[in-house]
Design a protein around this motif. Sequence first.
Motif, mmCIF file in Angstrom:
data_model
loop_
_atom_site.group_PDB
_atom_site.id
_atom_site.type_symbol
_atom_site.label_atom_id
_atom_site.label_comp_id
_atom_site.label_asym_id
_atom_site.label_seq_id
_atom_site.Cartn_x
_atom_site.Cartn_y
_atom_site.Cartn_z
ATOM 1 N N MET A 1 0.824 -1.187 0.000
ATOM 2 C CA MET A 1 0.000 0.000 0.000
ATOM 3 C C MET A 1 0.876 1.262 0.000
ATOM 4 N N GLN A 2 1.978 1.225 0.737
ATOM 5 C CA GLN A 2 2.842 2.397 0.819
ATOM 6 C C GLN A 2 3.421 2.771 -0.550
ATOM 7 N N GLU A 3 3.735 1.766 -1.357
ATOM 8 C CA GLU A 3 4.270 2.037 -2.693
ATOM 9 C C GLU A 3 3.241 2.752 -3.565
ATOM 10 N N THR A 4 1.986 2.353 -3.443
ATOM 11 C CA THR A 4 0.915 2.986 -4.215
ATOM 12 C C THR A 4 0.721 4.433 -3.771
ATOM 13 N N ILE A 5 0.740 4.645 -2.467
ATOM 14 C CA ILE A 5 0.602 6.008 -1.934
ATOM 15 C C ILE A 5 1.758 6.869 -2.426
ATOM 16 N N LEU A 6 2.960 6.343 -2.356
ATOM 17 C CA LEU A 6 4.138 7.088 -2.803
ATOM 18 C C LEU A 6 4.046 7.433 -4.286
ATOM 19 N N ALA A 7 3.567 6.500 -5.077
ATOM 20 C CA ALA A 7 3.416 6.763 -6.519
ATOM 21 C C ALA A 7 2.422 7.890 -6.766
ATOM 22 N N LEU A 8 1.330 7.918 -6.027
ATOM 23 C CA LEU A 8 0.352 9.005 -6.164
ATOM 24 C C LEU A 8 0.958 10.349 -5.757
ATOM 25 N N VAL A 9 1.674 10.344 -4.653
ATOM 26 C CA VAL A 9 2.275 11.583 -4.154
ATOM 27 C C VAL A 9 3.270 12.149 -5.164
ATOM 28 N N LYS A 10 4.040 11.292 -5.788
ATOM 29 C CA LYS A 10 5.031 11.745 -6.768
ATOM 30 C C LYS A 10 4.390 12.434 -7.971
ATOM 31 N N GLU A 11 3.130 12.120 -8.243
ATOM 32 C CA GLU A 11 2.420 12.733 -9.370
ATOM 33 C C GLU A 11 1.877 14.125 -9.051
ATOM 34 N N MET A 12 1.872 14.492 -7.809
ATOM 35 C CA MET A 12 1.299 15.774 -7.402
ATOM 36 C C MET A 12 2.328 16.890 -7.584
ATOM 37 N N PRO A 13 1.929 17.972 -8.246
ATOM 38 C CA PRO A 13 2.869 19.060 -8.529
ATOM 39 C C PRO A 13 3.560 19.618 -7.291
ATOM 40 N N VAL A 14 2.880 19.654 -6.182
ATOM 41 C CA VAL A 14 3.469 20.205 -4.967
ATOM 42 C C VAL A 14 4.689 19.397 -4.516
ATOM 43 N N CYS A 15 4.793 18.166 -4.970
ATOM 44 C CA CYS A 15 5.875 17.275 -4.544
ATOM 45 C C CYS A 15 7.012 17.182 -5.556
ATOM 46 N N SER A 16 6.901 17.900 -6.672
ATOM 47 C CA SER A 16 7.947 17.809 -7.690
ATOM 48 C C SER A 16 9.267 18.327 -7.135
ATOM 49 N N GLY A 17 10.323 17.623 -7.445
ATOM 50 C CA GLY A 17 11.654 18.019 -7.005
ATOM 51 C C GLY A 17 12.020 17.542 -5.618
ATOM 52 N N MET A 18 11.111 16.913 -4.906
ATOM 53 C CA MET A 18 11.416 16.404 -3.567
ATOM 54 C C MET A 18 12.054 15.027 -3.688
ATOM 55 N N SER A 19 12.945 14.744 -2.788
ATOM 56 C CA SER A 19 13.638 13.457 -2.818
ATOM 57 C C SER A 19 12.701 12.317 -2.427
ATOM 58 N N ASP A 20 13.013 11.143 -2.938
ATOM 59 C CA ASP A 20 12.239 9.954 -2.590
ATOM 60 C C ASP A 20 12.305 9.670 -1.095
ATOM 61 N N THR A 21 13.436 9.981 -0.488
ATOM 62 C CA THR A 21 13.591 9.752 0.950
ATOM 63 C C THR A 21 12.621 10.614 1.742
ATOM 64 N N LEU A 22 12.544 11.893 1.393
ATOM 65 C CA LEU A 22 11.625 12.794 2.075
ATOM 66 C C LEU A 22 10.180 12.389 1.822
ATOM 67 N N LEU A 23 9.847 12.119 0.576
ATOM 68 C CA LEU A 23 8.476 11.736 0.257
ATOM 69 C C LEU A 23 8.090 10.429 0.953
ATOM 70 N N GLY A 24 9.021 9.503 1.020
ATOM 71 C CA GLY A 24 8.750 8.240 1.717
ATOM 72 C C GLY A 24 8.464 8.463 3.195
ATOM 73 N N ALA A 25 9.219 9.364 3.807
ATOM 74 C CA ALA A 25 8.991 9.683 5.220
ATOM 75 C C ALA A 25 7.635 10.345 5.420
ATOM 76 N N LEU A 26 7.267 11.247 4.508
ATOM 77 C CA LEU A 26 5.972 11.914 4.606
ATOM 78 C C LEU A 26 4.828 10.930 4.409
ATOM 79 N N VAL A 27 4.995 10.014 3.486
ATOM 80 C CA VAL A 27 3.973 8.985 3.260
ATOM 81 C C VAL A 27 3.828 8.107 4.506
ATOM 82 N N SER A 28 4.934 7.715 5.097
ATOM 83 C CA SER A 28 4.873 6.896 6.318
ATOM 84 C C SER A 28 4.160 7.633 7.441
ATOM 85 N N ALA A 29 4.472 8.917 7.588
ATOM 86 C CA ALA A 29 3.833 9.718 8.636
ATOM 87 C C ALA A 29 2.337 9.876 8.381
ATOM 88 N N ALA A 30 1.970 10.133 7.141
ATOM 89 C CA ALA A 30 0.551 10.292 6.802
ATOM 90 C C ALA A 30 -0.207 8.989 7.017
#
Length: 77
Positions: free
Chosen positions: A1-30
């Motif tokens: 499930m986390q991989e699917t959430i991360l894939a969705l987040v990466k598609e959002m313009p607000v997240c462009s340019g953010m590292s996978d590490t940061l986005l992964g941490a944000l997904v885990s927290a959410a």
Amino acid sequence: MQETILALVKEMPVCSGMSDTLLGALVSAAQAELERRLPEDVTAQSLGERFTLAAAMLAASMAATVSGGGESIKAGN
């Protein structure tokens, strides 16, 4: 499930340019925040796509705050 959430987040313009590490941490927290709020008889898996989308939107909101936007994401924006 986390991989699917991360894939969705990466598609959002607000997240462009953010590292996978940061986005992964944000997904885990959410994901953890939403799971904590679920009633005892409800699981993230039982909610399926509804949970996935909610977690992605919460993570994107967190990303907007982290990147200095300071504003939350609202429907229609």
